[in-house]
Scaffold this motif. Structure first.
Motif, PDB file in Angstrom:
ATOM      1  N   THR A 113     -24.987  42.235 -26.585  1.00 47.91           N
ATOM      2  CA  THR A 113     -24.690  42.707 -27.937  1.00 47.91           C
ATOM      3  C   THR A 113     -24.841  44.222 -27.990  1.00 47.91           C
ATOM      4  OG1 THR A 113     -25.439  40.627 -28.907  1.00 47.91           O
ATOM      5  CG2 THR A 113     -25.320  42.548 -30.368  1.00 47.91           C
ATOM      6  N   VAL A 114     -23.751  44.899 -28.382  1.00 46.49           N
ATOM      7  CA  VAL A 114     -23.776  46.368 -28.433  1.00 46.49           C
ATOM      8  C   VAL A 114     -23.573  46.914 -29.845  1.00 46.49           C
ATOM      9  CG1 VAL A 114     -23.064  46.701 -26.041  1.00 46.49           C
ATOM     10  CG2 VAL A 114     -21.318  46.444 -27.813  1.00 46.49           C
ATOM     11  N   ASN A 115     -22.915  46.145 -30.733  1.00 44.86           N
ATOM     12  CA  ASN A 115     -22.699  46.570 -32.124  1.00 44.86           C
ATOM     13  C   ASN A 115     -22.101  47.969 -32.209  1.00 44.86           C
ATOM     14  OD1 ASN A 115     -23.598  44.372 -33.813  1.00 44.86           O
ATOM     15  ND2 ASN A 115     -25.669  44.768 -33.059  1.00 44.86           N
ATOM     16  N   GLU A 116     -21.121  48.227 -31.370  1.00 44.41           N
ATOM     17  CA  GLU A 116     -20.478  49.542 -31.354  1.00 44.41           C
ATOM     18  C   GLU A 116     -19.286  49.554 -32.313  1.00 44.41           C
ATOM     19  OE1 GLU A 116     -18.191  52.611 -28.274  1.00 44.41           O
ATOM     20  OE2 GLU A 116     -18.939  50.670 -27.545  1.00 44.41           O
ATOM     21  N   ILE A 117     -19.208  50.603 -33.129  1.00 38.97           N
ATOM     22  CA  ILE A 117     -18.073  50.773 -34.039  1.00 38.97           C
ATOM     23  C   ILE A 117     -17.150  51.825 -33.436  1.00 38.97           C
ATOM     24  CG2 ILE A 117     -17.347  51.373 -36.375  1.00 38.97           C
ATOM     25  CD1 ILE A 117     -20.126  50.469 -37.333  1.00 38.97           C
ATOM     26  N   VAL A 118     -15.912  51.420 -33.167  1.00 39.39           N
ATOM     27  CA  VAL A 118     -14.956  52.281 -32.477  1.00 39.39           C
ATOM     28  C   VAL A 118     -13.954  52.832 -33.489  1.00 39.39           C
ATOM     29  CG1 VAL A 118     -13.246  52.422 -30.634  1.00 39.39           C
ATOM     30  CG2 VAL A 118     -15.211  50.864 -30.405  1.00 39.39           C
ATOM     31  N   PHE A 119     -13.771  54.157 -33.471  1.00 41.88           N
ATOM     32  CA  PHE A 119     -12.905  54.833 -34.425  1.00 41.88           C
ATOM     33  C   PHE A 119     -11.651  55.375 -33.734  1.00 41.88           C
ATOM     34  CE2 PHE A 119     -17.091  54.980 -36.273  1.00 41.88           C
ATOM     35  CZ  PHE A 119     -16.876  54.796 -37.625  1.00 41.88           C
TER      36      PHE A 119
END
Length: 567
Positions: free
Chosen positions: A90-96
């Motif tokens: 689990t990384v919970n990364e938000i990519v823009f």
């Protein structure tokens, strides 16, 4: 022999156009806006103006030339949640989208935070920090109305860290607010609301369990977390569950990394699918033993948080008027170069009458917003009278500007006809982005309740009354306004005798009338010979005398141009 085909083609090329050959949109929003430049130049002493002006000039060009493409593209390619990596972790990364990061870079390089939070600015121009920062925020908002949410949150986080943080935290974190490089920027956020309460934060359930010193472990779910990927997050949580309401809440600074360098865990449940401001991330977030550092005393969390909320409300107002200004400019330029029924659209009386209304509403909100900003500057610098006044002005300006912008942008869209509705243009995005402004940072009804609290707990109303009475009384042309003012004050005096339901039901209309009167007073006070072309017709419109008769003499084309104040 004449080449008739070529001649016909040339004629068609000249005439079959949406706008005439003279149409040329602005390449510099700062240089073009006579109203903004005239106003701001009078707000600052020469030394401060010389410091700020280059920042304004540069951002004015950037907002007018490259921000549209960045904004529209980032809007169409919103953030994506990468929940896990290829190993199942689990990384919970938000990519823009890269253009979102470009918009953040523009904000950093514009000096928007530097002119407010840098050591140099605070030392040499400390009386004008909000006015300097919001001057740049206004220009930025003309280019994009989505990224200002993270910018607003960052400004608010800096304010709380500066006012309530320990010296070690200020020295460590604030330089990342006014960083020169976007890679060094720490953005801020405010995790305030929960499913159970929404605006009623006194119902919040998230708990904070004390560890050591000022550190606590936070547990529970936050429901609407904008700028969800922020580095500096202010979180309200309950340190003593047995104490109900806002008195049981404390406020905590949550950083992305713990002091030992490990990740501070926050589980992103999902990203919100929003109608507008789609390029930035709003999320539902679960806190599980998330480390937070308490700011201020236990139980004073909501009181401290209002410092950030009120600054956010002012950001809300600035972005409302800047978005409105941009869309009004788009409509005005279109109407100035669009041929309809044998003449330019601007030459039609109905068009000019509608523009008179829209420009007057914009100008009324413009002067109210900047009055509130100036009052906050004065209050922050020790003026007790201004501290009292800003308590009633903040909910007033937040409510008024948000509602005006939504209406005004919709009307600007209609003035452009079908072209205004097409997503190739900027107005649809501004329309969607602006629809959130009456909701975020407290909806309109909450603002009415806040104004009621302000008149009970501060001297703001009496200060407001004295200011209006003085302005109206010094001129012989404001007898009607003086009478309306006295009637409103009498109605507000009757609040003491009303039950709560009647009080709330009556307050909204009374406060709206009070706002309009105050806007007339501010315009009258601000009027000088140079700004009379836009202020005088605005005052006359707000006074409503045209509405007393069905027979109206429209403004001339030249008068409308004078009101618009756009080069």
């Amino acid at each position: 022999m004449k080449n008739t085909a070529s001649s016909h083609s040339s004629k068609t090329e000249r005439s079959n156009r949406v706008l005439d050959n003279q149409y040329q949109p602005s390449k510099d929003f700062w240089e073009s806006d006579l109203i903004l430049s005239f106003f701001l130049k009078k707000e600052f002493p020469e030394e401060t103006w010389n410091y700020l002006q280059p920042f304004l000039s540069q951002l004015g060009k950037t907002a007018a030339t490259i921000m549209d493409e960045l904004s529209l593209t980032a809007d169409k390619h919103g953030p994506v949640l990468k929940k896990r990596n290829h190993l199942g972790e689990t990384v919970n990364e938000i990519v823009f989208h890269p253009y979102y990061n470009e918009l953040l870079k523009i904000a950093v390089e514009s000096g928007l935070f530097k002119v407010k939070w840098s050591i140099e600015a605070r030392k040499n121009h400390g009386d004008y920090l909000h006015r300097m920062g919001f001057g740049l925020a206004f220009l930025y908002g003309m280019g994009d109305a989505s990224v200002p949410c993270p910018l607003c949150m960052t400004d608010g986080a800096a304010r709380l860290i500066d006012r309530y943080g320990r010296d070690e935290d200020k020295g460590r974190l604030l330089p990342h607010i006014y960083a020169d490089l976007v890679e060094e920027l720490y953005t801020g956020a405010m995790f305030l609301t929960e499913k159970i309460g929404g605006s009623d934060v006194g119902a919040n359930l998230v708990e904070a369990n004390h560890q050591e010193g000022d550190y606590y472990l936070l547990n529970g779910e936050k429901w609407f977390c904008s700028n969800a990927n922020a580095d500096l997050i202010l979180v309200l949580a309950r340190t003593k569950p047995e104490i109900e309401g806002t008195k049981g809440l404390s406020i905590f600074l949550v950083e992305r990394q713990k002091p030992d360098g490990t990740t501070n865990e926050m589980d992103v449940i999902r990203l919100k699918e929003k109608l507008g401001v789609r390029s930035m991330a709003s999320a539902e977030i679960l806190l599980t033993d998330t480390l937070g550092k308490r700011l201020g005393k236990e139980g004073e969390g909501f009181k401290i948080m209002t410092d950030m909320i009120n600054l956010s409300r002012l950001w809300n107002a600035v972005i409302a008027i800047s978005s409105y200004r941009r869309c009004l400019v788009e409509a005005y330029q279109f109407l100035s170069h669009r041929q309809t029924f044998g003449k330019k659209a601007l030459e039609h009386a109905l068009v000019r009458t509608k523009l008179e209304e829209l420009i007057a509403n914009y100008l009324a909100d413009f002067y109210l917003t900047w009055k509130t900003i100036r009052t906050l500057d004065e209050g922050d610098n020790g003026n007790e009278k201004s501290r009292e006044l800003v308590r009633i002005l903040t909910p007033m300006v937040k409510k008024k500007t948000a509602e005006t912008a939504v209406y005004g942008i919709r009307e600007s869209m209609e003035l452009m006809g079908g072209l205004g509705y097409i997503e190739d243009t900027v107005i649809p995005k501004f329309m969607r982005d602006t629809l959130v402004l009456p909701i975020w940072e407290g909806a309109g009804n909450i603002m009415v309740l806040d104004m009621l609290r302000a008149i009970r707990k501060s001297d703001g109303l009496s200060i407001l009354y004295s200011e209006m009475y003085k302005i109206f009384n010094e001129s012989g042309k404001f007898e009607d306004e003086l009478n309306k003012l006295e009637n409103l004050m009498g109605a507000i005096e009757n609040f003491k005798e009303m039950d709560q339901d009647s009080l709330e039901a009556s307050a909204k209309g009374i406060f709206e009338d009070l706002t309009r009167l105050y806007q007339i007073a501010l315009l009258k006070k601000a009027m000088v010979q140079e700004n009379e072309p836009w202020i005088l017709p605005t005052i006359e419109y707000l006074q409503g005398r045209k509405k007393e008769s069905h027979l109206i003499s429209p403004l001339s084309v030249q008068q409308v141009k004078g009101m618009m104040g756009w080069r």
